[in-house]
Design an enzyme around this catalytic site. Structure first.
Site, PDB file in Angstrom:
ATOM      1  N   HIS F  16      44.640  48.880  48.107  1.00 30.15           N
ATOM      2  CA  HIS F  16      44.838  48.634  49.540  1.00 30.15           C
ATOM      3  C   HIS F  16      44.219  47.293  49.905  1.00 30.15           C
ATOM      4  CE1 HIS F  16      40.906  50.210  51.602  1.00 30.15           C
ATOM      5  NE2 HIS F  16      40.628  49.557  50.514  1.00 30.15           N
ATOM      6  N   CYS F  35      37.148  43.023  51.696  1.00 24.41           N
ATOM      7  CA  CYS F  35      38.186  44.064  51.760  1.00 24.41           C
ATOM      8  C   CYS F  35      39.527  43.509  52.234  1.00 24.41           C
ATOM      9  CB  CYS F  35      37.765  45.204  52.688  1.00 24.41           C
ATOM     10  SG  CYS F  35      36.392  46.149  52.040  1.00 24.41           S
ATOM     11  N   HIS F  41      42.700  45.232  46.408  1.00 20.34           N
ATOM     12  CA  HIS F  41      41.717  45.788  45.487  1.00 20.34           C
ATOM     13  C   HIS F  41      41.989  47.295  45.513  1.00 20.34           C
ATOM     14  CE1 HIS F  41      39.855  46.236  49.405  1.00 20.34           C
ATOM     15  NE2 HIS F  41      39.151  47.225  48.903  1.00 20.34           N
ATOM     16  N   HIS F  43      40.706  51.724  44.765  1.00 18.79           N
ATOM     17  CA  HIS F  43      39.683  52.765  44.711  1.00 18.79           C
ATOM     18  C   HIS F  43      40.207  54.003  43.991  1.00 18.79           C
ATOM     19  CE1 HIS F  43      37.138  50.644  47.588  1.00 18.79           C
ATOM     20  NE2 HIS F  43      38.172  50.488  48.384  1.00 18.79           N
ATOM     21  N   ASP F  81      49.192  58.547  44.933  1.00 17.57           N
ATOM     22  CA  ASP F  81      48.568  58.228  43.648  1.00 17.57           C
ATOM     23  C   ASP F  81      49.250  57.047  42.956  1.00 17.57           C
ATOM     24  OD1 ASP F  81      46.668  58.639  41.611  1.00 17.57           O
ATOM     25  OD2 ASP F  81      48.153  59.704  40.401  1.00 17.57           O
ATOM     26  N   HIS F  82      48.429  56.113  42.482  1.00 13.85           N
ATOM     27  CA  HIS F  82      48.917  54.917  41.791  1.00 13.85           C
ATOM     28  C   HIS F  82      49.873  54.117  42.673  1.00 13.85           C
ATOM     29  CE1 HIS F  82      47.022  56.691  38.273  1.00 13.85           C
ATOM     30  NE2 HIS F  82      47.157  55.556  37.655  1.00 13.85           N
ATOM     31  N   GLU F 126      35.831  57.101  49.602  1.00 11.36           N
ATOM     32  CA  GLU F 126      36.467  55.843  49.209  1.00 11.36           C
ATOM     33  C   GLU F 126      35.751  55.289  47.983  1.00 11.36           C
ATOM     34  OE1 GLU F 126      38.356  52.794  52.068  1.00 11.36           O
ATOM     35  OE2 GLU F 126      36.342  52.036  51.661  1.00 11.36           O
TER      36      GLU F 126
END
Lengths: 139, 139, 139, 139, 139, 139
Positions: F16, F35, F41, F43, F81-82, F126
């Site tokens: 994100h 951020c 980047h 998580h 996811d991913h 997070e």
């Protein structure tokens, strides 16, 4: 030979201070930073004791966990828990209680109680982010 | 209204001792057990600071984590880390540093720096097995 | 009033099986899946017992952790640890030992031993990924 | 040569009992304590499977984690999860299901499916405080 | 000689994508699955840096943790944290950022800053369930 | 009435970026710091979904964990996811993917699939040190 390593976790809380009596306060602070605070600080030490050896075909054990738990209680927890390492634990009267040195002292206290044919390794968490491991002196 | 609770973990190491000066050593040991050891012992305190409030529609934040992290550093970590709570932290000169009292002191130190409209809650782990929570005084 | 919640972690290992005697095996398997395995399976239950109340100004405690630890040992660990819940724990002779029901039973076993003015809450991890919380019956 | 160890965590829940049929109940209880409870007890076993080998320069993988995850599912989780190890897993029909022996059995089940040039090591947590490691038989 | 291994945990968040420019999209997806998503995905990488060596009898340290923490910050966290590994970290311009390769790159970045007589090992968690370890090239 | 809260952990990895299209790069960096990295980047998001309701006396369940696990897979993991949250998840095409907003979106996706009489709460980590909780809009 089927060598298995068996590990048991334990913990103790203690106060300590890193400093050398033969150094000035300035040098102690320079080397050990806030760890040399003369009023002490403390940690929840998390300890892992690992014993490596052959599985006993009769019991399926390398070492009975109940026995290992008892050894840790008698030789480490009872000696260190809720103590000031510098002032109340004789092994540190002239040895700086760094995590490295504490792991060596624990190894030396437990080694005589572990069967000769088995290996012993100590893992010691000083904080959740810092830890050390000692597996005995290389011959 | 979309209320979200935002939590940030931090930690500090400190020494402490539980005892009352107006009690005999015997009574202190009777009530506080080995926690009253006059040579102190210590902990890795794990701290969770939780702020509850509405999401700012412009930033998507309840509170900027970078700001919350800085507040915890300035008002808690710098004041408590690697300290002897009884001897070096003024709030405990006449208050027993139990986990309960430490959580209240942390709440009182941070409350003035959190927006009035937001709620503040403190969770404090004294050991991995013991922890306390304080969310402010009920009016 | 300064209300603080004090929590203590403990654990026990047990076997259990989810099934109803008045249902067919097919229906039991349909509802409970592999949890209804007639040969039992088991868990390391991680338990958190939380007591909420005012801080005693004399001791700085809501409840003495040593006392809470002892209560958990006497009323929960000694009764459940290394047991088959369905066959060896009377409370589950006619109650399915789901995590939900186990948390209620633990609450009911501990409630008489916690001061009336204090609240009691039970958190029970059946696995590291599944857990339940029970805080008593709403009046 | 760049040897990397790649590890994957998995878990399964199972019931077991430690005892030898050729021993009396008294001797079983004497050696295995409450682990010999004839009604079984259980654990959430946490498993770590580690494969050591060279990085494949084409993919950057030692072993594809998706493949390793699938192997663990097919040969360990499907065979052990929600099972009674003593009564439903053939490998333990005449082998005591101690953590040591379970780790050896898992190693033997997975070894044929790992490339010959790679090493295999099994870490098995019986509880969060007790675990074992097995890396194969020394030739 | 008393060899102790000293470990320090750190972490960084990053985005990455597993793919080879010289492969078709179909082949990339076939080999790397959803990890080849062209829009990237990301992880909280947990890093453990371990240094093995003799205890300095003067300080009780193998390596000063404050120094090790600073090295990790300067050479790993500042280079990788909140970055897109494929697009913003030069080491991965022509190397696939698998966990295996990232661990090797971290080892190579830190090795020159660790005393020659000490050993260096890198453990890298890509997720809480997947991790790799690299201890240097075997001569 | 015996209200129990049942919680299930899950996780997903995603990339994100925090930024507003209507702000300059300078203002985005000022508010969101690293951020707002335009290359993204990522998580490992750890998710806890909690459902509160009465225990069904027939099954001993508040909600069948197998059903809850499936709901999380279908409505959250498969969607996030991913993935790159900003570019591939429609809910964030005009909503900044802060942890706060993601927790609200997950709540809104799951709420229609939870029985009306039950409450729903979302906890989202997070990073291991930052997390948020959302329990629905107050009427």
């Amino acid at each position: 030979m089927k060598q298995v390593t068996v590990s048991r976790k334990a913990h103790f809380n203690a106060a300590h201070r890193l400093y050398r009596k033969d150094w000035s306060d300035t040098k102690n602070e320079e080397v050990f930073g806030k760890c040399s605070n003369p009023h002490f600080h403390g940690h929840n030490y998390e300890l892992i004791v690992s014993v490596t050896g052959e599985i006993d075909p009769e019991t399926g054990y390398v070492i009975d966990m109940k026995v290992l738990k008892e050894l840790i209680k008698n030789y480490v927890e009872d000696a260190f828990d809720h103590k000031n390492l510098n002032e109340q634990v004789p092994e540190f009267s002239s040895l700086i209680p760094t995590a490295e040195n504490i792991s060596v002292v624990i190894w030396e206290k437990l080694r005589p109680h572990i069967a000769n044919k088995n290996d012993l390794s100590i893992t010691l968490y000083e904080t959740p982010r810092n830890y050390v491991q000692f597996s005995g002196t290389n011959q």
